[in-house]
Enzyme design. Structure first.
Site, mmCIF file in Angstrom:
data_model
loop_
_atom_site.group_PDB
_atom_site.id
_atom_site.type_symbol
_atom_site.label_atom_id
_atom_site.label_comp_id
_atom_site.label_asym_id
_atom_site.label_seq_id
_atom_site.Cartn_x
_atom_site.Cartn_y
_atom_site.Cartn_z
ATOM 1 N N ASP A 1 0.845 -1.195 0.000
ATOM 2 C CA ASP A 1 0.000 0.000 0.000
ATOM 3 C C ASP A 1 0.886 1.254 0.000
ATOM 4 O O ASP A 1 1.770 1.398 0.850
ATOM 5 C CB ASP A 1 -0.869 -0.034 1.272
ATOM 6 C CG ASP A 1 -1.917 1.062 1.303
ATOM 7 O OD1 ASP A 1 -2.441 1.420 0.233
ATOM 8 O OD2 ASP A 1 -2.223 1.555 2.420
ATOM 9 N N HIS B 1 -7.167 10.218 4.169
ATOM 10 C CA HIS B 1 -6.576 9.247 5.093
ATOM 11 C C HIS B 1 -6.770 9.760 6.517
ATOM 12 O O HIS B 1 -6.489 10.920 6.804
ATOM 13 C CB HIS B 1 -5.084 9.085 4.806
ATOM 14 C CG HIS B 1 -4.788 8.362 3.524
ATOM 15 N ND1 HIS B 1 -4.023 8.898 2.524
ATOM 16 C CD2 HIS B 1 -5.183 7.144 3.078
ATOM 17 C CE1 HIS B 1 -3.935 8.035 1.526
ATOM 18 N NE2 HIS B 1 -4.634 6.958 1.827
ATOM 19 N N GLY C 1 -8.987 5.809 2.121
ATOM 20 C CA GLY C 1 -9.566 6.645 3.170
ATOM 21 C C GLY C 1 -10.913 6.135 3.639
ATOM 22 O O GLY C 1 -11.845 6.904 3.867
ATOM 23 N N GLY C 2 -11.024 4.813 3.823
ATOM 24 C CA GLY C 2 -12.319 4.212 4.153
ATOM 25 C C GLY C 2 -12.751 4.365 5.606
ATOM 26 O O GLY C 2 -13.889 4.034 5.936
ATOM 27 N N SER C 3 -11.882 4.868 6.480
ATOM 28 C CA SER C 3 -12.280 5.023 7.892
ATOM 29 C C SER C 3 -13.141 6.258 8.070
ATOM 30 O O SER C 3 -12.839 7.318 7.511
ATOM 31 C CB SER C 3 -11.044 5.174 8.785
ATOM 32 O OG SER C 3 -10.323 3.974 8.799
ATOM 33 N N VAL D 1 -9.025 0.415 4.496
ATOM 34 C CA VAL D 1 -9.339 0.803 5.876
ATOM 35 C C VAL D 1 -8.089 0.663 6.743
ATOM 36 O O VAL D 1 -7.512 -0.423 6.821
ATOM 37 C CB VAL D 1 -10.458 -0.095 6.459
ATOM 38 C CG1 VAL D 1 -10.746 0.294 7.902
ATOM 39 C CG2 VAL D 1 -11.720 -0.018 5.612
ATOM 40 N N SER D 2 -7.704 1.737 7.384
ATOM 41 C CA SER D 2 -6.548 1.683 8.281
ATOM 42 C C SER D 2 -6.864 2.264 9.663
ATOM 43 O O SER D 2 -6.810 1.582 10.681
ATOM 44 C CB SER D 2 -5.372 2.437 7.656
ATOM 45 O OG SER D 2 -4.284 2.427 8.535
HETATM 46 P P1 13P Z 1 -8.003 5.354 6.470
HETATM 47 O O1 13P Z 1 -6.886 5.417 7.467
HETATM 48 O O2 13P Z 1 -8.740 6.635 6.353
HETATM 49 O O3 13P Z 1 -8.882 4.189 6.704
HETATM 50 O O4 13P Z 1 -7.328 5.155 5.028
HETATM 51 C C1 13P Z 1 -6.712 3.944 4.716
HETATM 52 C C2 13P Z 1 -6.076 3.964 3.381
HETATM 53 O O5 13P Z 1 -6.572 4.539 2.446
HETATM 54 C C3 13P Z 1 -4.822 3.211 3.241
HETATM 55 O O6 13P Z 1 -4.252 3.371 1.990
#
Ligand code: 13P
Length: 283
Positions: A81, A179, A208-210, A230-231
């Protein structure tokens, strides 16, 4: 060591679900993601940033990946990633990684194409699939920090040319996600997503799924998003699980016990995101 990747993201295209990609920082997160995926019969990606590779170590990452391929039967790939260094990507493909993101999105258009194409030319014959990004998300991921004013939305016309000239397998789009968590209510440019989807025939990726409402993500999935990253929510769950455990057991010193406390919260987030992506029972 030739092994062709199963293109899980392509398999999701046109089927109204997306493959969740969970940023994985250590073995506990890897196991929590894979166990939950197995329970829910969901394809998943385990996303590894350069910072994670450095933290865990390349040999350990490869060892965990190879062990996971023996232990779990659900379809998954370990995925690079936001990797920016082409030599690192090539070395990790040689070591067995079969899904990579080359992020050259901070370079001018022509330079982005040149760098991405070099990775595609290397990955293709070795059975690995490649994601790249056009436009720039704001927010913080690993050592990468982009100010809100420096975010650039993906231009649909450029997206078409970018995909044709690079030969990538999936395209990460910038349509207003960030992100990290959102300060106010997230506003996505769905019209732009629609324009991109009309001219690009490969799967689209949402970073940026969070912190996004499930219904909004599901709308993007209906519009062509096939992978959702999601991170932050996972990191928050792990940390809050640990804090919760220690507030109840302040004397505990056995990592096997306190990690178990944190894992329960992690698994709940993974479950929620699999439900959000409609990827359960799609393995
Ligand atoms: P979030 O930290 O907003 O979930 O984004 C994760 C991401 O896009 C990792 O590449």
């Amino acid at each position: 060591m030739y092994r062709q990747a199963r293109n899980l993201v392509l398999e999701a295209q046109g089927k109204n679900y997306a493959v969740p990609a969970f940023n994985t920082h250590n073995m506990e997160i890897a196991k929590a993601v894979l166990e939950t995926a197995e329970e829910m019969n969901s394809p998943v990606l385990l996303a590894l940033t350069p910072g994670t590779i450095k933290y865990v170590g390349e040999e350990f990452i490869v060892g965990i990946m190879e062990a996971a391929r023996k232990v779990y039967s659900v379809p998954f790939e370990f995925h690079l990633d936001h990797h920016e260094n082409v030599d690192d990507i090539k070395r990790l493909i040689d070591a067995g990684i079969r899904s990579v993101m080359i992020d050259a999105s901070h370079h001018p258009f022509e330079e982005n194409i040149r760098i991405v194409k070099e990775v595609v030319d290397y990955a293709g014959p070795r059975g690995a699939i490649v994601e790249a990004e056009l436009g720039r998300l704001s927010g913080i991921e690993d050592d990468m920090s982009v100010d809100e004013k420096d975010a650039i939305y993906t231009n649909p016309d450029q997206a078409q040319e970018f995909v044709e000239r690079t030969g990538i397998n999936s395209l990460a789009v910038a349509i207003g996600t960030a992100h990290g968590l959102y300060k106010g209510e997230p506003k996505l440019d769905l019209e732009r997503l629609n324009e991109i989807q009309k001219v690009v025939d490969i799967p689209l990726v949402l970073h940026g799924g969070s912190g996004l409402p499930d219904a909004l993500v599901q709308e993007t999935i209906r519009m062509g998003i096939c992978k959702v990253n999601v991170s932050t929510e996972l990191k928050n769950a792990f940390a809050s699980g640990l804090r919760g455990y220690f507030s109840e057991h302040p004397e505990e010193n056995d990592p096997r016990k306190y990690f178990e406390g944190a894992t329960a919260e992690l698994k709940q987030v993974v479950k929620n995101k699999i439900n959000m992506c409609h990827s359960g029972q799609k393995a």
